[in-house]
Scaffold this motif. Structure first.
Motif, PDB file in Angstrom:
ATOM      1  N   ILE A 283       0.873  -1.168   0.000  1.00  0.00           N
ATOM      2  CA  ILE A 283       0.000   0.000   0.000  1.00  0.00           C
ATOM      3  C   ILE A 283       0.907   1.214   0.000  1.00  0.00           C
ATOM      4  CG2 ILE A 283      -1.853   1.247   1.177  1.00  0.00           C
ATOM      5  CD1 ILE A 283      -1.202  -2.380   2.064  1.00  0.00           C
ATOM      6  N   ALA A 284       0.793   2.035  -1.051  1.00  0.00           N
ATOM      7  CA  ALA A 284       1.747   3.119  -1.285  1.00  0.00           C
ATOM      8  C   ALA A 284       1.083   4.473  -1.069  1.00  0.00           C
ATOM      9  CB  ALA A 284       2.315   3.028  -2.692  1.00  0.00           C
ATOM     10  N   PRO A 285       1.141   5.033   0.145  1.00  0.00           N
ATOM     11  CA  PRO A 285       0.532   6.351   0.372  1.00  0.00           C
ATOM     12  C   PRO A 285       1.180   7.439  -0.471  1.00  0.00           C
ATOM     13  CG  PRO A 285       1.898   5.712   2.249  1.00  0.00           C
ATOM     14  CD  PRO A 285       1.766   4.503   1.379  1.00  0.00           C
ATOM     15  N   GLY A 286       2.475   7.307  -0.734  1.00  0.00           N
ATOM     16  CA  GLY A 286       3.177   8.305  -1.529  1.00  0.00           C
ATOM     17  C   GLY A 286       2.904   8.209  -3.020  1.00  0.00           C
ATOM     18  N   LEU A 287       2.144   7.187  -3.434  1.00  0.00           N
ATOM     19  CA  LEU A 287       1.729   7.025  -4.832  1.00  0.00           C
ATOM     20  C   LEU A 287       0.205   7.067  -4.891  1.00  0.00           C
ATOM     21  CD1 LEU A 287       4.223   4.213  -5.942  1.00  0.00           C
ATOM     22  CD2 LEU A 287       4.465   6.690  -6.236  1.00  0.00           C
ATOM     23  N   GLN A 288      -0.371   8.056  -4.235  1.00  0.00           N
ATOM     24  CA  GLN A 288      -1.815   8.312  -4.204  1.00  0.00           C
ATOM     25  C   GLN A 288      -2.631   7.185  -3.574  1.00  0.00           C
ATOM     26  OE1 GLN A 288      -0.470   8.464  -7.812  1.00  0.00           O
ATOM     27  NE2 GLN A 288       0.610  10.162  -6.817  1.00  0.00           N
ATOM     28  N   GLY A 289      -1.992   6.359  -2.743  1.00  0.00           N
ATOM     29  CA  GLY A 289      -2.714   5.275  -2.090  1.00  0.00           C
ATOM     30  C   GLY A 289      -2.947   4.079  -2.982  1.00  0.00           C
ATOM     31  N   ARG A 290      -2.143   3.932  -4.026  1.00  0.00           N
ATOM     32  CA  ARG A 290      -2.279   2.781  -4.922  1.00  0.00           C
ATOM     33  C   ARG A 290      -1.816   1.492  -4.242  1.00  0.00           C
ATOM     34  NH1 ARG A 290      -2.380   4.532 -10.570  1.00  0.00           N
ATOM     35  NH2 ARG A 290      -2.463   6.823 -10.585  1.00  0.00           N
ATOM     36  N   ILE A 291      -2.338   0.377  -4.729  1.00  0.00           N
ATOM     37  CA  ILE A 291      -2.024  -0.938  -4.179  1.00  0.00           C
ATOM     38  C   ILE A 291      -1.325  -1.756  -5.259  1.00  0.00           C
ATOM     39  CG2 ILE A 291      -2.980  -3.044  -3.148  1.00  0.00           C
ATOM     40  CD1 ILE A 291      -5.510  -1.247  -2.526  1.00  0.00           C
ATOM     41  N   PHE A 292      -0.258  -2.453  -4.855  1.00  0.00           N
ATOM     42  CA  PHE A 292       0.487  -3.328  -5.764  1.00  0.00           C
ATOM     43  C   PHE A 292       0.674  -4.679  -5.084  1.00  0.00           C
ATOM     44  CE2 PHE A 292       1.639   0.999  -6.720  1.00  0.00           C
ATOM     45  CZ  PHE A 292       1.717   1.059  -8.104  1.00  0.00           C
ATOM     46  N   CYS A 293       0.879  -5.727  -5.886  1.00  0.00           N
ATOM     47  CA  CYS A 293       1.119  -7.067  -5.347  1.00  0.00           C
ATOM     48  C   CYS A 293       2.314  -7.705  -6.046  1.00  0.00           C
ATOM     49  CB  CYS A 293      -0.098  -7.964  -5.549  1.00  0.00           C
ATOM     50  SG  CYS A 293      -1.565  -7.449  -4.653  1.00  0.00           S
ATOM     51  N   SER A 294       3.001  -8.563  -5.309  1.00  0.00           N
ATOM     52  CA  SER A 294       4.108  -9.323  -5.889  1.00  0.00           C
ATOM     53  C   SER A 294       3.989 -10.785  -5.515  1.00  0.00           C
ATOM     54  CB  SER A 294       5.458  -8.774  -5.414  1.00  0.00           C
ATOM     55  OG  SER A 294       5.624  -9.018  -4.028  1.00  0.00           O
ATOM     56  N   LEU A 295       4.490 -11.632  -6.415  1.00  0.00           N
ATOM     57  CA  LEU A 295       4.700 -13.049  -6.141  1.00  0.00           C
ATOM     58  C   LEU A 295       6.195 -13.292  -6.276  1.00  0.00           C
ATOM     59  CD1 LEU A 295       1.749 -14.767  -8.046  1.00  0.00           C
ATOM     60  CD2 LEU A 295       2.099 -14.711  -5.569  1.00  0.00           C
ATOM     61  N   GLY A 296       6.857 -13.626  -5.177  1.00  0.00           N
ATOM     62  CA  GLY A 296       8.313 -13.727  -5.215  1.00  0.00           C
ATOM     63  C   GLY A 296       8.901 -12.379  -5.569  1.00  0.00           C
ATOM     64  N   ASP A 297       9.784 -12.345  -6.569  1.00  0.00           N
ATOM     65  CA  ASP A 297      10.407 -11.102  -7.011  1.00  0.00           C
ATOM     66  C   ASP A 297       9.676 -10.461  -8.190  1.00  0.00           C
ATOM     67  OD1 ASP A 297      12.427 -11.213  -5.108  1.00  0.00           O
ATOM     68  OD2 ASP A 297      13.705 -12.465  -6.374  1.00  0.00           O
TER      69      ASP A 297
ATOM     70  N   LEU B   6      -8.883  15.639 -18.208  1.00  0.00           N
ATOM     71  CA  LEU B   6      -7.860  15.899 -17.202  1.00  0.00           C
ATOM     72  C   LEU B   6      -8.129  15.027 -15.985  1.00  0.00           C
ATOM     73  CD1 LEU B   6      -9.485  17.674 -14.873  1.00  0.00           C
ATOM     74  CD2 LEU B   6      -9.072  19.537 -16.455  1.00  0.00           C
ATOM     75  N   VAL B   7      -7.125  14.951 -15.104  1.00  0.00           N
ATOM     76  CA  VAL B   7      -7.287  14.323 -13.791  1.00  0.00           C
ATOM     77  C   VAL B   7      -6.988  15.394 -12.753  1.00  0.00           C
ATOM     78  CG1 VAL B   7      -6.548  12.492 -12.229  1.00  0.00           C
ATOM     79  CG2 VAL B   7      -6.583  12.081 -14.699  1.00  0.00           C
ATOM     80  N   GLN B   8      -7.926  15.624 -11.878  1.00  0.00           N
ATOM     81  CA  GLN B   8      -7.777  16.703 -10.913  1.00  0.00           C
ATOM     82  C   GLN B   8      -6.634  16.421  -9.935  1.00  0.00           C
ATOM     83  OE1 GLN B   8     -11.504  18.360  -9.326  1.00  0.00           O
ATOM     84  NE2 GLN B   8     -12.607  17.143 -10.862  1.00  0.00           N
ATOM     85  N   LYS B   9      -5.995  17.492  -9.492  1.00  0.00           N
ATOM     86  CA  LYS B   9      -4.804  17.410  -8.649  1.00  0.00           C
ATOM     87  C   LYS B   9      -5.035  16.541  -7.410  1.00  0.00           C
ATOM     88  CE  LYS B   9      -1.761  20.361  -5.838  1.00  0.00           C
ATOM     89  NZ  LYS B   9      -2.222  19.849  -4.523  1.00  0.00           N
ATOM     90  N   ASP B  10      -6.192  16.641  -6.794  1.00  0.00           N
ATOM     91  CA  ASP B  10      -6.434  15.897  -5.556  1.00  0.00           C
ATOM     92  C   ASP B  10      -6.464  14.384  -5.777  1.00  0.00           C
ATOM     93  OD1 ASP B  10      -6.724  18.492  -4.679  1.00  0.00           O
ATOM     94  OD2 ASP B  10      -8.440  18.063  -3.412  1.00  0.00           O
ATOM     95  N   ILE B  11      -6.682  13.951  -7.018  1.00  0.00           N
ATOM     96  CA  ILE B  11      -6.602  12.536  -7.374  1.00  0.00           C
ATOM     97  C   ILE B  11      -5.249  12.217  -7.994  1.00  0.00           C
ATOM     98  CG2 ILE B  11      -7.555  10.733  -8.866  1.00  0.00           C
ATOM     99  CD1 ILE B  11      -9.355  11.405  -6.520  1.00  0.00           C
ATOM    100  N   ASN B  12      -4.754  13.091  -8.842  1.00  0.00           N
ATOM    101  CA  ASN B  12      -3.552  12.840  -9.636  1.00  0.00           C
ATOM    102  C   ASN B  12      -2.270  12.865  -8.830  1.00  0.00           C
ATOM    103  OD1 ASN B  12      -2.035  12.453 -12.051  1.00  0.00           O
ATOM    104  ND2 ASN B  12      -1.712  14.647 -12.224  1.00  0.00           N
ATOM    105  N   SER B  13      -2.170  13.763  -7.846  1.00  0.00           N
ATOM    106  CA  SER B  13      -0.879  13.934  -7.176  1.00  0.00           C
ATOM    107  C   SER B  13      -0.948  14.041  -5.657  1.00  0.00           C
ATOM    108  CB  SER B  13      -0.151  15.159  -7.736  1.00  0.00           C
ATOM    109  OG  SER B  13      -0.965  16.307  -7.652  1.00  0.00           O
ATOM    110  N   ASP B  14      -2.072  14.470  -5.091  1.00  0.00           N
ATOM    111  CA  ASP B  14      -2.161  14.552  -3.638  1.00  0.00           C
ATOM    112  C   ASP B  14      -2.152  13.150  -3.032  1.00  0.00           C
ATOM    113  OD1 ASP B  14      -2.300  17.228  -3.954  1.00  0.00           O
ATOM    114  OD2 ASP B  14      -4.182  17.506  -2.881  1.00  0.00           O
TER     115      ASP B  14
END
Length: 341
Positions: free
Chosen positions: A24-38, A85-93
């Motif tokens: 869970i990446a708060p510094g990337l707008q709260g995006r979620i990523f997953c990994s299996l192994g590397d 466009l994507v508004q600033k509060d979604i795009n970068s905040d």
């Protein structure tokens, strides 16, 4: 590749699930990523994450929370007198982590969104991520996997009239696109007619139906999108990527509330010309596809209160025959021969 996530966001939260990790990446707008192994399973634009653009859309990848609708009179992506466009509060905040433990994490931020009508509203943007126990699935089918649930919400700080403002929570989960990826869905009734194709491009030649299952061939250079109508009782969507031996399942629950048209177009027949609970986006030349879950707008005392979206994501990797056995299982009930061949 997961190391690149940590370089992009020093405050990233890691949760262990099954055979891998959830980030869970708060510094990337709260995006979620997953990994299996590397291997990072989601699409991730590491270069853009490290050097985001100050104005253009920072389409970094992962699982992001967006406000719907994208187009139409209530659009968040077309303000008065502007193009897309994507508004600033979604795009970068970025949100902050308000809680975390070994099995969950919550991020939150307060934002202000304006729609095409020129009406603005303050909103509490919240994502709660929780791991799911899939040990029985992994041991029972001999595959690798991870699973998590999200409780996403866009809550208006001051309710507004529905004639001025509409909002739906919309989870867009991105994966790398290759020719040969096939998306699918299961419905509670016969699937023929379940597709809303009022987006852009003609996807009909890529669609097929068998009883309560639909399939959608992905890949190629064309940008296409379909919605899955709420009235057909959709129960899940998913994808199979043969080149990565990867099976993905996404689910949300159908709720009371107002489903509406999320499409990126003028919506000439109005915001209620569609009511979709899921969507699949084929990015074509963009090189990614999306499995999307959508929540309805919630009203209280005839005012718009917000939107809440519970979703689940299951990611499995393994031998095609083992993934086929899981598709055929009582939990999924999708005929594997329609998907895996």
């Amino acid at each position: 590749m997961p190391q690149m996530l940590n370089r992009s966001d020093k405050n990233i939260v890691e949760l262990s699930s099954g055979s891998g990790k959830i980030f869970i990446a708060p510094g990337l707008q709260g995006r979620i990523f997953c990994s299996l192994g590397d291997e990072l399973i989601h699409r991730f634009d590491a270069k853009l994450a490290c050097s985001p653009h100050p104005e253009e859309f920072n389409n970094i990848g992962g699982n992001s929370l967006w406000p719907a609708p994208e187009g139409g009179d209530f659009a968040f992506n077309y303000l008065p007198g502007t193009g897309w466009l994507v508004q600033k509060d979604i795009n970068s905040d970025c949100p902050v982590v308000t809680g975390s433990d070994k099995i969950s994490a919550t991020v939150e931020k307060k934002i202000v969104l304006k729609n095409r009508k020129g009406v603005s509203a303050g909103i509490r943007f919240t994502r709660q991520v929780r791991i799911k126990d899939i040990a029985a699935v992994l041991s029972g089918y001999g595959v690798e996997g991870i699973a998590y649930s999200t409780d996403d919400s866009l809550e208006l700080l001051d309710p507004v009239r529905p004639s001025d403002f509409m909002i739906g929570a919309w989870s867009l989960e991105q994966f790398p696109l290759h020719d040969g990826v096939i998306a699918f869905g299961r419905l509670s009734c016969p699937a023929a007619g379940c597709i809303n194709d009022d987006f852009y491009g003609d996807a009909s030649a890529r669609l097929a139906y068998d009883s309560n299952i639909f399939t959608f061939k992905l890949g190629g250079a064309d940008r296409l999108q379909i919605g899955i109508k709420k009235s057909f009782g959709p129960e899940l969507i998913g994808s199979y990527d043969k080149s990565r031996s990867l099976l993905i399942i996404r689910r949300t629950v159908l709720q009371d509330g107002i489903y509406f048209n999320i499409a990126d177009n003028d919506q000439k027949d109005g915001p209620f010309s569609a009511a979709d609970a899921y969507s699949v986006f084929n990015g074509g030349a963009l090189g990614f596809y999306e499995l999307e879950t959508i929540a309805p707008m919630i009203m209280e005392n005839d005012l718009v209160k917000g939107s809440r979206l519970p979703s689940e994501t299951l990611i499995l990797r393994g031998d095609a025959n083992k993934l086929a056995a899981f598709l055929n299982s009582s939990e999924i009930m999708v005929r594997a021969e329609l998907i895996i061949n």
